[in-house]
Design a protein around this motif. Sequence first.
Motif, short mmCIF file in Angstrom:
data_model
loop_
_atom_site.label_atom_id
_atom_site.label_comp_id
_atom_site.label_asym_id
_atom_site.label_seq_id
_atom_site.Cartn_x
_atom_site.Cartn_y
_atom_site.Cartn_z
N ALA A 83 -28.02 -23.14 -15.53
CA ALA A 83 -27.15 -23.97 -14.68
C ALA A 83 -26.07 -23.08 -14.09
N LEU A 84 -26.51 -22.20 -13.20
CA LEU A 84 -25.65 -21.16 -12.65
C LEU A 84 -25.07 -21.53 -11.29
N GLY A 85 -25.29 -22.75 -10.86
CA GLY A 85 -24.75 -23.19 -9.57
C GLY A 85 -25.80 -23.22 -8.49
N PHE A 86 -25.38 -23.60 -7.29
CA PHE A 86 -26.30 -23.79 -6.17
C PHE A 86 -25.79 -23.07 -4.93
N SER A 87 -26.74 -22.64 -4.11
CA SER A 87 -26.43 -21.98 -2.85
C SER A 87 -27.13 -22.71 -1.72
N PRO A 88 -26.63 -22.57 -0.48
CA PRO A 88 -27.29 -23.23 0.64
C PRO A 88 -28.60 -22.56 1.01
N GLU A 89 -29.54 -23.37 1.46
CA GLU A 89 -30.78 -22.82 1.99
C GLU A 89 -30.51 -22.22 3.37
N ASP A 90 -31.39 -21.34 3.80
CA ASP A 90 -31.23 -20.68 5.11
C ASP A 90 -31.72 -21.64 6.19
N LEU A 91 -30.87 -22.58 6.58
CA LEU A 91 -31.27 -23.62 7.53
C LEU A 91 -31.63 -23.08 8.91
N PRO A 92 -30.88 -22.11 9.47
CA PRO A 92 -31.28 -21.61 10.79
C PRO A 92 -32.71 -21.09 10.82
N THR A 93 -33.14 -20.46 9.73
CA THR A 93 -34.51 -19.95 9.66
C THR A 93 -35.50 -21.07 9.37
N LEU A 94 -35.19 -21.92 8.38
CA LEU A 94 -36.09 -23.01 8.02
C LEU A 94 -36.29 -23.97 9.18
N TRP A 95 -35.25 -24.16 9.98
CA TRP A 95 -35.32 -25.11 11.09
C TRP A 95 -35.57 -24.44 12.43
N ASP A 96 -35.73 -23.11 12.42
CA ASP A 96 -35.97 -22.37 13.66
C ASP A 96 -34.90 -22.71 14.70
N GLU A 97 -33.66 -22.65 14.25
CA GLU A 97 -32.53 -23.00 15.11
C GLU A 97 -31.46 -21.92 14.99
N GLY A 98 -31.65 -20.85 15.77
CA GLY A 98 -30.75 -19.71 15.70
C GLY A 98 -29.34 -20.00 16.18
N THR A 99 -29.14 -21.07 16.96
CA THR A 99 -27.80 -21.39 17.45
C THR A 99 -26.95 -22.12 16.41
N LEU A 100 -27.54 -22.46 15.27
CA LEU A 100 -26.80 -23.12 14.21
C LEU A 100 -26.05 -22.04 13.42
N GLU A 101 -24.74 -21.97 13.61
CA GLU A 101 -23.95 -20.89 13.03
C GLU A 101 -23.65 -21.16 11.56
N VAL A 102 -23.72 -20.08 10.77
CA VAL A 102 -23.42 -20.18 9.35
C VAL A 102 -22.38 -19.12 8.97
N THR A 103 -21.75 -19.33 7.83
CA THR A 103 -20.77 -18.39 7.31
C THR A 103 -21.46 -17.26 6.56
N ASN A 104 -20.67 -16.33 6.05
CA ASN A 104 -21.23 -15.24 5.24
C ASN A 104 -21.88 -15.76 3.97
N TRP A 105 -21.51 -16.96 3.56
CA TRP A 105 -22.08 -17.56 2.34
C TRP A 105 -23.29 -18.44 2.64
N GLY A 106 -23.65 -18.55 3.92
CA GLY A 106 -24.81 -19.35 4.29
C GLY A 106 -24.50 -20.81 4.56
N THR A 107 -23.25 -21.21 4.37
CA THR A 107 -22.87 -22.59 4.68
C THR A 107 -22.70 -22.75 6.20
N ILE A 108 -22.85 -23.97 6.67
CA ILE A 108 -22.76 -24.21 8.11
C ILE A 108 -21.30 -24.17 8.57
N LYS A 109 -21.07 -23.53 9.69
CA LYS A 109 -19.75 -23.51 10.29
C LYS A 109 -19.50 -24.84 11.00
N ALA A 110 -18.44 -25.52 10.59
CA ALA A 110 -18.07 -26.79 11.21
C ALA A 110 -16.56 -26.92 11.22
N HIS A 111 -16.03 -27.62 12.21
CA HIS A 111 -14.59 -27.80 12.30
C HIS A 111 -14.08 -28.55 11.08
#
Length: 477
Positions: free
Chosen positions: A398-426
């Motif tokens: 139970a070491l915690g969870f990380s985000p999946e690589d959504l831009p790659t999984l969804w083939d959506e390169g314009t979806l910006e993510v942070t250095n931690w893989g989380t989505i950039k949102a206001h």
Amino acid sequence: MAKQPMLKFVDVKRDMPVKRDAGIRNQDFDEIYAEFAAAKAKEQASRCSQCGVPYCQTHCPLHNNIPDWLLMTAQGRLKEAYELSQATNTFPEICGRICPQDRLCEGNCVIENSGHETVTIGAVEKYITDTAWDNGWVTPNLPKAERTDSVGIIGAGPGGLAAADVLRRAGVQVTVYDRYDRAGGLLTYGIPSFKLEKPVVMRRVEQLEQAGVQFVMNCNVGEDISFQAITGQHDAVLIATGVYKSRDLQAPGVGAAGVVQALDYLTTSNRVSFGDEVPDYESGALNAAGKRVVVIGGGDTAMDCVRTAIRQGASSVKCLYRRDRANMPGSQREVQNAEEEGVEFVWQTAPNGFVGDPVEAVMVQKMRLGAPDATGRQSPEVIEGADYNEPADLTIMALGFSPEDLPTLWDEGTLEVTNWGTIKAHYKTHATEIDGVYAVGDIVRGASLVVWAIHDGREAATSMLDYLNSVADVAAE
């Protein structure tokens, strides 16, 4: 004279083993329990000091109007109390059950800080809403007028469902897409039934369905439907996927049978509670019955695992954590519950590998706390020569969870993510850089609390309504 401890309001029916006399019918017990719950809720609500600075409210992410609905409860105005509590919270009965109140509202109660036992806010909140359900006060939130706008929500967890509720009340056409066969996300498959009974979640989902929310289940975005297809079908889209990628351990023997991930273990247990047939549970692969269980981790997920293992009949349950109790990230209340149920905590220890396949033991390194890291927490250091093997038949990571690589999984390169893989949102509007696309909850924050996901979902829904209105205004010009 020594101060007498205040009797806390706990849910004896759900949280504590109750031995019933053979001559007492269940109906009689339920009636007795109902009278007890009503009396304790009123007693605890009456203890609220109605202070001028309600720290309980300011430390609640939803800023629930706690003092006022406590006052209404004390006065017996339960329907009004419910209406006030649900005005700011989509799922008050869920938050009443699983919020870490000791770190939020109750932990900042003026009475608690003055040296007396806190008002048990969570238990009262649960009681208010359960009473509302029992009396039929909870009804589908049907819109006063329908709109033609359409919103797609990816993820049926607390953030997505909270947004769906707000949007549907406004008349927006809402479709929720989720990879699982039941809605609720971690509310359904991550949190154990002894903390959050599954009918409590399912009735909220049914309420949303009755209000007109459409659910597309067993739908894995990027495989069963493309992200581009969803954005093409809807006027706005909300990403509320949560974070489901388990953090792994790089160590010898990590792939051995009997070394499993926490989410797999908890999901299996919850499926069994629904009555599903789960081969890995029947075979014993994800069943702790009769086994020496070792859980690695110090967060709330680790606490869910150790307490589940106890209920499955494990012969012993130990929790390894690399820091001490004071530095544990999980709820201290959960740690206390686990200890009372028989879990042994082995502080300042970390795994270094696994022996056997199937696993027979965890190779353990003893640690000490050294200099503080960048956040101020003391960094654990290995004590050389103090290794030992901890016997184990089932090891749960139970070491915690990380985000999946959504831009790659969804083939959506314009979806910006942070250095931690989380989505950039206001931080306030929750808008991403893609026009009409928003994101909330753990996929933006990283693994966090359910109440913060609800907060984000409600806030994002308001922003999305503003966006939809602005688009309509432009179209009308």
